[in-house]
Design an enzyme around this catalytic site. Structure first.
Site, short mmCIF file in Angstrom:
data_model
loop_
_atom_site.label_atom_id
_atom_site.label_comp_id
_atom_site.label_asym_id
_atom_site.label_seq_id
_atom_site.Cartn_x
_atom_site.Cartn_y
_atom_site.Cartn_z
N ASN A 11 -1.11 68.90 33.21
CA ASN A 11 -0.53 67.60 33.56
C ASN A 11 -0.30 66.84 32.25
OD1 ASN A 11 0.07 65.07 34.49
ND2 ASN A 11 -1.96 64.65 35.34
N LYS A 13 1.21 64.13 31.84
CA LYS A 13 1.23 62.66 32.04
C LYS A 13 2.44 62.06 31.34
CE LYS A 13 -3.71 62.86 32.69
NZ LYS A 13 -4.98 62.17 32.71
N HIS A 98 -2.44 61.89 42.23
CA HIS A 98 -3.28 61.79 41.03
C HIS A 98 -3.93 60.41 40.98
CE1 HIS A 98 -4.53 61.56 36.87
NE2 HIS A 98 -4.51 62.88 36.88
N GLU A 100 -4.38 58.38 38.69
CA GLU A 100 -3.64 57.35 37.94
C GLU A 100 -2.52 56.76 38.78
OE1 GLU A 100 -2.94 59.75 34.47
OE2 GLU A 100 -5.08 59.66 34.01
N GLU A 170 -10.76 65.94 41.25
CA GLU A 170 -10.85 65.28 39.95
C GLU A 170 -11.67 63.99 40.09
OE1 GLU A 170 -7.35 66.49 37.22
OE2 GLU A 170 -6.70 64.84 38.47
N GLY A 176 -9.98 61.95 31.48
CA GLY A 176 -9.67 61.35 30.18
C GLY A 176 -10.85 60.68 29.51
N SER A 215 -11.50 66.12 32.04
CA SER A 215 -12.04 66.45 30.71
C SER A 215 -12.33 67.95 30.55
CB SER A 215 -13.29 65.61 30.42
OG SER A 215 -12.95 64.23 30.38
P1 PGA Z 1 -8.00 65.05 31.48
O1 PGA Z 1 -7.02 64.70 32.72
O2 PGA Z 1 -8.03 66.56 31.39
O3 PGA Z 1 -7.34 64.41 30.30
O4 PGA Z 1 -9.32 64.48 31.80
C1 PGA Z 1 -7.05 65.47 33.87
C2 PGA Z 1 -6.01 64.94 34.82
O5 PGA Z 1 -5.75 63.73 34.79
O6 PGA Z 1 -5.43 65.69 35.62
#
Ligand code: PGA
Length: 265
Positions: A11, A13, A98, A100, A170, A176, A215
């Protein structure tokens, strides 16, 4: 790890900012990871505007393409939206729900369920995300939260669509943050998701792959895919580095190579 083929989904983003950088990243992943993409399913999810360029690079490879979001209406007066039906002409996958999208753009479980239904109807494969907030984690409500989210997502879903569905667990506090979930926690929460799927679809529930995300990096990816109910990972930050991503691919391929013949849960 289960009897299913493992899946690593990247992803990206809101990255990278230029078409050149997106092309370079896609070429880097292909260059370093294409051999392994015959053993591990790989999906790259760039921003909408780089889908075409990345599609051209991935053409003729085993690496597949996904979008990060979609809208449920097919067409009409919805300025700024991109429909699942439109995406189906460009890519094989889409991410919905997601965290976000939920936290920054106000998407509710019900909106995510509509996106999921539209994407399945357009014959896209879908990575539907669920996960608990930090306060639910702190108070031991992770499994309940994801079970409820899973119920809403499944909605009226028909059995024959199950093959198109992947659910990514997640934990919001792990995304993140550099604070990945303990594998035991991922295991028990993902077991709650599998249980919901089983209650609804019986044996067919095993067709749905479950991913862990939050992460994930080369140093910890094996600890997740070794879990008996984990079929791969959804990766954000660490997927923006082609070398790191290829290391994750290698680690997943190694777990599966070493596990051939082991029983799945
Ligand atoms: P990250 O994000 O690996 O940067 O923690 C995972 C995601 O948002 O799918």
């Amino acid at each position: 790890m289960s009897h299913q083929r493992p899946l690593l989904a990247a992803n990206w983003k809101l990255n990278p900012v230029t078409a050149e950088a997106a092309a370079e990243l896609a070429r880097g992943v292909l260059g370093r990871g294409e051999r392994l993409s015959t053993e591990v399913d790989v999906v790259l999810c760039p921003p909408y505007c780089w889908l075409l360029g990345v599609a051209e690079i991935l053409h003729d490879s085993h690496v597949e393409l996904g979008a990060q979001n979609c809208y449920w209406e097919r067409s009409g007066a919805y300025t700024g939206e991109v429909s699942a039906a439109m995406l189906a002409g460009w890519c094989q996958w889409v991410i919905v729900g997601h965290s976000e999208r939920r936290s920054h753009f106000g998407e509710t479980d019900e909106m995510v369920a509509r996106k999921l239904a539209a994407a399945l109807e357009s014959d896209l494969n879908v990575i539907a995300c669920v996960g608990e907030q930090a306060d639910d984690f702190d108070s031991g409500r992770s499994a309940d939260t994801v079970a409820r989210q899973t119920d809403v997502l499944l909605g009226e879903m028909e059995l024959h669509r199950l093959r198109q569905l992947v659910i990514a667990y997640e934990p919001v506090w792990a995304i993140g943050s550099g604070r990945s979930a303990e594998p035991e926690h991922a295991y028990s929460t993902m077991r709650a998701i599998r249980q919901r799927l089983r209650e609804r679809f019986d044996q067919a529930a095993t067709e749905v792959r479950l991913l862990y995300g939050g992460s994930v990096k080369a140093a910890n990816v094996a600890a997740y895919v070794e879990l008996p109910n984990c079929d791969g990972c959804l990766i954000g930050g660490a997927s923006l580095d082609a070398l790191e991503f290829s290391r994750m691919l290698a680690a997943v391929a190694e777990v599966y190579a070493g596990a051939a013949g082991r029983a799945a849960e």
